[in-house]
Design a protein around this motif. Sequence first.
Motif, PDB file in Angstrom:
ATOM      1  N   ILE A   3      24.130  54.115   6.639  1.00  0.00           N
ATOM      2  CA  ILE A   3      23.689  55.319   5.909  1.00  0.00           C
ATOM      3  C   ILE A   3      23.246  56.380   6.921  1.00  0.00           C
ATOM      4  O   ILE A   3      22.572  56.055   7.894  1.00  0.00           O
ATOM      5  CB  ILE A   3      22.511  55.002   4.962  1.00  0.00           C
ATOM      6  N   LYS A   4      23.644  57.623   6.684  1.00  0.00           N
ATOM      7  CA  LYS A   4      23.303  58.690   7.624  1.00  0.00           C
ATOM      8  C   LYS A   4      21.788  58.879   7.737  1.00  0.00           C
ATOM      9  O   LYS A   4      21.067  58.826   6.750  1.00  0.00           O
ATOM     10  CB  LYS A   4      23.930  60.013   7.176  1.00  0.00           C
ATOM     11  N   HIS A   9      16.169  60.200   5.851  1.00  0.00           N
ATOM     12  CA  HIS A   9      14.950  60.991   6.005  1.00  0.00           C
ATOM     13  C   HIS A   9      14.673  61.812   4.753  1.00  0.00           C
ATOM     14  O   HIS A   9      13.553  61.868   4.267  1.00  0.00           O
ATOM     15  CB  HIS A   9      15.058  61.925   7.219  1.00  0.00           C
ATOM     16  N   SER A  10      15.720  62.415   4.208  1.00  0.00           N
ATOM     17  CA  SER A  10      15.532  63.317   3.075  1.00  0.00           C
ATOM     18  C   SER A  10      15.074  62.579   1.814  1.00  0.00           C
ATOM     19  O   SER A  10      14.528  63.196   0.910  1.00  0.00           O
ATOM     20  CB  SER A  10      16.829  64.082   2.791  1.00  0.00           C
ATOM     21  N   VAL A  11      15.288  61.281   1.750  1.00  0.00           N
ATOM     22  CA  VAL A  11      14.835  60.558   0.559  1.00  0.00           C
ATOM     23  C   VAL A  11      13.585  59.720   0.822  1.00  0.00           C
ATOM     24  O   VAL A  11      13.219  58.867   0.026  1.00  0.00           O
ATOM     25  CB  VAL A  11      15.950  59.648  -0.031  1.00  0.00           C
ATOM     26  N   GLY A  12      12.949  59.966   1.966  1.00  0.00           N
ATOM     27  CA  GLY A  12      11.629  59.371   2.161  1.00  0.00           C
ATOM     28  C   GLY A  12      11.512  58.270   3.203  1.00  0.00           C
ATOM     29  O   GLY A  12      10.489  57.591   3.265  1.00  0.00           O
ATOM     30  N   ALA A  13      12.554  58.087   4.021  1.00  0.00           N
ATOM     31  CA  ALA A  13      12.458  57.061   5.057  1.00  0.00           C
ATOM     32  C   ALA A  13      11.539  57.528   6.183  1.00  0.00           C
ATOM     33  O   ALA A  13      11.455  58.717   6.456  1.00  0.00           O
ATOM     34  CB  ALA A  13      13.835  56.751   5.621  1.00  0.00           C
ATOM     35  N   THR A  14      10.854  56.576   6.797  1.00  0.00           N
ATOM     36  CA  THR A  14       9.998  56.906   7.936  1.00  0.00           C
ATOM     37  C   THR A  14      10.449  56.100   9.150  1.00  0.00           C
ATOM     38  O   THR A  14      11.038  55.034   9.013  1.00  0.00           O
ATOM     39  CB  THR A  14       8.527  56.567   7.646  1.00  0.00           C
ATOM     40  N   VAL A  15      10.160  56.646  10.321  1.00  0.00           N
ATOM     41  CA  VAL A  15      10.539  55.970  11.562  1.00  0.00           C
ATOM     42  C   VAL A  15       9.441  55.018  11.974  1.00  0.00           C
ATOM     43  O   VAL A  15       8.258  55.345  11.897  1.00  0.00           O
ATOM     44  CB  VAL A  15      10.751  56.994  12.701  1.00  0.00           C
ATOM     45  N   THR A  32      10.394  44.603   0.781  1.00  0.00           N
ATOM     46  CA  THR A  32       9.926  45.826   0.143  1.00  0.00           C
ATOM     47  C   THR A  32      10.557  47.094   0.724  1.00  0.00           C
ATOM     48  O   THR A  32      10.364  48.175   0.195  1.00  0.00           O
ATOM     49  CB  THR A  32       8.392  45.945   0.269  1.00  0.00           C
ATOM     50  N   TYR A  33      11.285  46.934   1.829  1.00  0.00           N
ATOM     51  CA  TYR A  33      11.906  48.094   2.473  1.00  0.00           C
ATOM     52  C   TYR A  33      13.366  47.823   2.808  1.00  0.00           C
ATOM     53  O   TYR A  33      13.754  46.687   3.079  1.00  0.00           O
ATOM     54  CB  TYR A  33      11.220  48.427   3.804  1.00  0.00           C
ATOM     55  N   ASN A  95      13.158  53.774  -3.511  1.00  0.00           N
ATOM     56  CA  ASN A  95      13.913  54.934  -3.022  1.00  0.00           C
ATOM     57  C   ASN A  95      15.331  54.528  -2.658  1.00  0.00           C
ATOM     58  O   ASN A  95      16.290  55.264  -2.887  1.00  0.00           O
ATOM     59  CB  ASN A  95      13.269  55.528  -1.773  1.00  0.00           C
ATOM     60  N   PHE A  96      15.439  53.339  -2.082  1.00  0.00           N
ATOM     61  CA  PHE A  96      16.754  52.823  -1.698  1.00  0.00           C
ATOM     62  C   PHE A  96      17.653  52.687  -2.916  1.00  0.00           C
ATOM     63  O   PHE A  96      18.819  53.087  -2.887  1.00  0.00           O
ATOM     64  CB  PHE A  96      16.577  51.482  -0.980  1.00  0.00           C
TER      65      PHE A  96
END
Length: 198
Positions: A3-4, A9-15, A32-33, A95-96
């Motif tokens: 996934i790009k 990032h735009s859907v709420g992923a964090t580094v 959970t992630y 979110n996924f």
Amino acid sequence: MIIKENLLHSVGATVKQYKSSEIIFREGDPATYYYQIVTGEVKLNNYSDEGKEIIQTLLEDGQSIGESLLFMDKLYPINAIAITNCKVLRLPKSNFFDLLKQYPDICLDMNRLLSQRLYFKLIMAQNLSTQNPTAKLRVLMDYLKSSQEEQAPYSFMIPLTRQQMASLTGLCVETAIRTIKTMERNKIVQIKDRKILY
DNA sequence: TCATTAAAGTTAT
DNA sequence: ATAACTTTAATGA
């Protein structure tokens, strides 16, 4: 990459950064992630009754970690451990799923990925039960080599340590080493300053 | 035949 | 320097 990154990032992923040998999740944790490696290497493993490590899979840049568990109501049956310093994107499960519902293409890619994982497991499963050490190592190397274009003999440098190869095939390191030596004598592999060419 | 133990050399951190 | 990996040899199931 499955996934790009911008999309994640735009859907709420964090580094999240992990140091080498740091645990990302462990056996028994709930999923959970969704995890996707930006840079670094990760292993999925178990430890047998008396401490022997069994590596299930090795993962690198762009790959997702333990994604199959997101689709089930089960706990992780394996540990995920960083084997280099890693930068990983983490997206909450809900979110996924929103993402999957929104993008059919990603759904399809996810199916492809899961099929690929299943295929590897099927191949390795047959391997582990029967087979002599030479055959086991060959199946592993064949699979690894199949990911590159060039198929000529000795054109592929095995990107694993002997230790890792042993842990993937259920052999002890010493047997793996001895077997690789005889494979060299039998012209199945070449060895150039400790690197295995297949 | 292969795992296990031990011991020593080599490479990476 | 220290840990991790590689190698060889002896022994035992």
